[in-house]
Design an enzyme around this catalytic site. Structure first.
Site, mmCIF file in Angstrom:
data_model
loop_
_atom_site.group_PDB
_atom_site.id
_atom_site.type_symbol
_atom_site.label_atom_id
_atom_site.label_comp_id
_atom_site.label_asym_id
_atom_site.label_seq_id
_atom_site.Cartn_x
_atom_site.Cartn_y
_atom_site.Cartn_z
ATOM 1 N N ASP A 2 41.559 51.066 -31.850
ATOM 2 C CA ASP A 2 41.724 50.793 -30.609
ATOM 3 C C ASP A 2 40.463 50.916 -29.760
ATOM 4 O OD1 ASP A 2 43.676 51.041 -28.058
ATOM 5 O OD2 ASP A 2 42.808 52.931 -27.976
ATOM 6 N N GLU A 59 45.486 47.365 -35.114
ATOM 7 C CA GLU A 59 44.444 48.176 -34.590
ATOM 8 C C GLU A 59 43.756 49.010 -35.769
ATOM 9 O OE1 GLU A 59 45.524 49.347 -30.170
ATOM 10 O OE2 GLU A 59 46.376 50.470 -31.408
#
Length: 235
Positions: free
Chosen positions: A56, A128
């Site tokens: 992320d 992610e």
């Protein structure tokens, strides 16, 4: 993969990683959903949540730089809104689908039965996490190549810009800066039934028409008219 809790081999993951991997356990962890930790029949000590955190942060920075370079005239607010759109559940889940990441996921039987392999939230988290694994294992360039291929390259940035911009506000700001009167939006025509109408709106400034928009709602037609006016003023 027939076994929902199976772990893919390095050769199986090669199309995604683009090269040989150094630490296969990172990718196994990136593909392990937290449901596996609660299943006594699955030998799993870690889920992908920590790698999701790395991915992320990496994607936030990568996308921020890409947008900064692609839109040199835009301000911080615009760039932040665009980044939030790109690094969000739907685009990330779509990126996971493009690389067929769902087929490699390690899920508990219960999560498998509940359609976890296709859930946007699980897919976006896995994308992610896999990006984070690539970053830790192969470095910045490998992770960036993966993200650009499946997330950024397919993204139509100009379409995102069009959706993200409020052309009416931009037109008003431009006119105020030039010391000109505020625009007036005039409904010129409406055709079709109530459930399928087409609106034609004209934007006037001090009695002069600067643009016209046509759309399925009055608000969208006004935005189109403002967009046309901005192009005329800029051109």
């Amino acid at each position: 993969m027939s076994n929902p809790a199976a772990l893919p081999s390095a050769s199986t993951l090669a199309p995604l990683t683009g090269s040989a991997v150094d630490d296969l356990t990172l990718y196994h962890r990136a593909l392990t959903h937290r449901s596996c930790l609660r299943d006594p029949g699955i030998d799993a000590e870690h889920s992908n949540e920590r790698l999701e955190y790395i991915g992320d942060a990496f994607l936030d920075l990568l996308v921020a730089v890409e947008l900064y370079e692609h839109f040199p005239e835009e301000n911080e607010g615009f760039l932040s809104r665009m980044r939030a759109r790109l690094v969000s559940e739907t685009p990330l889940a779509n990126a996971a689908r493009r690389c067929d990441l769902g087929r490699y996921l390690r899920l508990s039987p219960n999560a498998e039965r509940n359609g976890g392999r296709k859930k946007p939230s699980i897919l976006s988290d896995a994308f992610e996490a896999f990006t984070g694994a690539l970053y830790l294992d192969r470095g910045h360039d490998a992770a960036a190549q993966f993200a650009r291929r499946y997330l950024l390259d397919p993204a139509d940035l100009e379409t995102l810009v069009h959706r993200n911009r409020n052309y009416k506000s931009l037109l008003q700001e431009r006119l105020q800066a030039a010391g000109r009167p505020l625009p007036t939006y005039i409904l010129k025509d409406r055709t079709g039934p109530d459930h399928d109408s087409t609106f034609v709106v004209e934007v006037d400034v001090d009695g002069t028409s600067l643009g016209q928009g046509r759309a399925g709602s009055k608000k969208k037609a006004e935005q189109q008219a403002a967009h046309e006016a901005l192009k005329q003023m800029h051109g």
